[in-house]
Scaffold this active site. Sequence first.
Site, PDB file in Angstrom:
ATOM      1  N   ASP A   1      -5.787  -7.261   4.278  1.00  0.00           N
ATOM      2  CA  ASP A   1      -6.873  -6.963   3.332  1.00  0.00           C
ATOM      3  C   ASP A   1      -7.966  -7.962   3.070  1.00  0.00           C
ATOM      4  O   ASP A   1      -8.963  -8.276   3.132  1.00  0.00           O
ATOM      5  CB  ASP A   1      -6.434  -5.853   2.430  1.00  0.00           C
ATOM      6  CG  ASP A   1      -7.582  -5.560   1.275  1.00  0.00           C
ATOM      7  OD1 ASP A   1      -8.638  -5.096   2.054  1.00  0.00           O
ATOM      8  OD2 ASP A   1      -7.282  -5.627   0.275  1.00  0.00           O
TER       9      ASP A   1
ATOM     10  N   LYS B   1       3.996 -14.919   4.486  1.00  0.00           N
ATOM     11  CA  LYS B   1       4.460 -15.774   3.615  1.00  0.00           C
ATOM     12  C   LYS B   1       5.861 -15.756   3.290  1.00  0.00           C
ATOM     13  O   LYS B   1       6.605 -15.479   2.629  1.00  0.00           O
ATOM     14  CB  LYS B   1       3.873 -15.290   2.227  1.00  0.00           C
ATOM     15  CG  LYS B   1       3.824 -16.402   1.007  1.00  0.00           C
ATOM     16  CD  LYS B   1       3.044 -17.403   1.043  1.00  0.00           C
ATOM     17  CE  LYS B   1       3.211 -18.422  -0.186  1.00  0.00           C
ATOM     18  NZ  LYS B   1       2.396 -19.681  -0.172  1.00  0.00           N
TER      19      LYS B   1
ATOM     20  N   ASP C   1     -11.813 -10.058   4.474  1.00  0.00           N
ATOM     21  CA  ASP C   1     -12.890  -9.954   3.792  1.00  0.00           C
ATOM     22  C   ASP C   1     -13.392 -11.429   3.767  1.00  0.00           C
ATOM     23  O   ASP C   1     -14.780 -11.698   4.040  1.00  0.00           O
ATOM     24  CB  ASP C   1     -12.695  -9.832   2.310  1.00  0.00           C
ATOM     25  CG  ASP C   1     -13.169  -8.587   1.770  1.00  0.00           C
ATOM     26  OD1 ASP C   1     -12.918  -7.442   2.658  1.00  0.00           O
ATOM     27  OD2 ASP C   1     -13.373  -8.312   0.693  1.00  0.00           O
TER      28      ASP C   1
ATOM     29  N   TYR D   1       0.823  -1.424   0.052  1.00  0.00           N
ATOM     30  CA  TYR D   1      -0.096   0.022  -0.022  1.00  0.00           C
ATOM     31  C   TYR D   1       0.889   1.319  -0.014  1.00  0.00           C
ATOM     32  O   TYR D   1       0.244   2.341  -0.015  1.00  0.00           O
ATOM     33  CB  TYR D   1      -0.992   0.096   1.174  1.00  0.00           C
ATOM     34  CG  TYR D   1      -2.034  -0.919   1.060  1.00  0.00           C
ATOM     35  CD1 TYR D   1      -1.991  -2.292   1.235  1.00  0.00           C
ATOM     36  CD2 TYR D   1      -3.323  -0.401   0.822  1.00  0.00           C
ATOM     37  CE1 TYR D   1      -2.945  -3.180   1.125  1.00  0.00           C
ATOM     38  CE2 TYR D   1      -4.286  -1.252   0.768  1.00  0.00           C
ATOM     39  CZ  TYR D   1      -4.316  -2.528   0.791  1.00  0.00           C
ATOM     40  OH  TYR D   1      -5.486  -3.465   0.800  1.00  0.00           O
TER      41      TYR D   1
ATOM     42  N   ASP E   1      -1.848 -18.515   2.784  1.00  0.00           N
ATOM     43  CA  ASP E   1      -2.679 -19.298   2.021  1.00  0.00           C
ATOM     44  C   ASP E   1      -3.421 -20.368   2.917  1.00  0.00           C
ATOM     45  O   ASP E   1      -4.597 -20.587   3.003  1.00  0.00           O
ATOM     46  CB  ASP E   1      -2.107 -19.987   0.654  1.00  0.00           C
ATOM     47  CG  ASP E   1      -0.777 -20.529   1.327  1.00  0.00           C
ATOM     48  OD1 ASP E   1      -0.198 -20.378   2.175  1.00  0.00           O
ATOM     49  OD2 ASP E   1      -0.129 -21.294   0.404  1.00  0.00           O
TER      50      ASP E   1
HETATM   51  C1  IPM Z   1     -10.624  -2.226   3.015  1.00  0.00           C
HETATM   52  C2  IPM Z   1     -10.702  -1.749   1.516  1.00  0.00           C
HETATM   53  C3  IPM Z   1      -9.597  -0.593   1.214  1.00  0.00           C
HETATM   54  C4  IPM Z   1      -8.073  -1.351   1.390  1.00  0.00           C
HETATM   55  C5  IPM Z   1      -9.503  -0.299  -0.339  1.00  0.00           C
HETATM   56  C6  IPM Z   1     -10.948   0.561  -0.556  1.00  0.00           C
HETATM   57  C7  IPM Z   1      -8.556   0.809  -0.467  1.00  0.00           C
HETATM   58  O1  IPM Z   1     -10.783  -2.780   0.771  1.00  0.00           O
HETATM   59  O2  IPM Z   1     -10.783  -1.122   3.934  1.00  0.00           O
HETATM   60  O3  IPM Z   1     -10.107  -3.275   3.366  1.00  0.00           O
HETATM   61  O4  IPM Z   1      -7.566  -2.235   0.509  1.00  0.00           O
HETATM   62  O5  IPM Z   1      -7.715  -1.347   2.622  1.00  0.00           O
HETATM   63 MG    MG Z   2     -10.500  -4.554   1.901  1.00  0.00          MG
END
Ligand code: IPM
Ligand code: MG
Length: 354
Positions: A248, A190, A252, A138, A224
């Site tokens: 990140d 990793k 999710d 990032y 992974d």
């Molecule tokens: C998150 C989102 C952000 C990230 C994006 C929107 C830049 O996916 O907050 O997880 O990658 O951090």
């Molecule tokens: Mg995200």
Amino acid sequence: MSNTYRIAVLGGDGTGPEVVREGLKVLDAASRKHGFRLDLHDYDLGGERYKRTGDILPDSVLDELRGFDAIYLGAIGHPDVPPGILEKGLLLRLRFELDQYINLRPVKLYPGVDCPLKDKGPEDIDFVVVRENTEGLYSGMGGFQYKGTPQEVSTQVHVTTRFGAERAIRYAFDLTRKRKKMNQLHLVAKTNVLTFVHDTWWRAFNEVGEADYPEIKREYAHVDATCMWFIKNPEWFDVIVVENMFGDIITDLGAMIQGGMGIAAGGNINPAGVSMFEPIGGSAPKYTGQDVICPLAAIEAGKMMLAHLGEESAAAAIERAVVESLSSGKIRSLSAGKMGMGTSEVGDLVAGMV
Ligand code: IPM
Ligand code: MG
């Protein structure tokens, strides 16, 4: 004498403003019962403002934001703005400039929430991901050469500093100690491929753990394999510390096993500065203005904000209200359009239970 907290409210794009409205409803109810005040200041930032004026995050606004006790954010991301502009110019810029070096993402399955994992329940899914929030892929370092030709070269540099890794690792050890759950911290990385940057993480993790947190059990998992364990044995995790990009991605997946984007919240934390709290799902543009998006993630982000500000009992009351509303059987699903209730009705339900 009651405490007053100055909060910057950034509704942002898409459904962001709608879910933030419900979060504020619940925060308002909590503040009345628990004897503190929120002094709210609205900021118009995001895709619409960018399209109208070309502004993303004016320096003067950034300077104002430095003076708040916390920031409450809805969502950033607009379908008419090319990818990266708002994300880098607004969300990531705030994280970086305010040095919110921790992205704290609890993964907790509440009773009454549908979990896609067979035979797993609330007793199995309760861990916290500590995602490093200012470095790695990032960083924005990199570039093109010979762009648009067959010889095109592009790089994106994975910036890792010992300082950055170590401060995230220390935060995670402290949190593990405070949670008193399994006294166990996982490093997720990793190391078998990223033999430079993740070697820095690996040594920092072990040196800091051995020197200052000898009672905390140290575990390691490749990223992974971690995805596999989240599905197969989520009960193995207590606290996880992880670099930015992998954090990140796995959060999710974590959001899905706790019931989806409708409930997953996070905090961008600067322990000595201004922190920012947000639902971790996106702006969901196709659901904008339809009163169908689940506001529980924004409500949970508000809860995290109160806990961060030191209003622990009010935060606990919000969590109890969320749990109670989920077990009332009134909310059919946490998916957009399938709740069986409107966004604002869910906000009313939770606010009424605080
Ligand atoms: C998150 C989102 C952000 C990230 C994006 C929107 C830049 O996916 O907050 O997880 O990658 O951090
Ligand atoms: Mg995200």
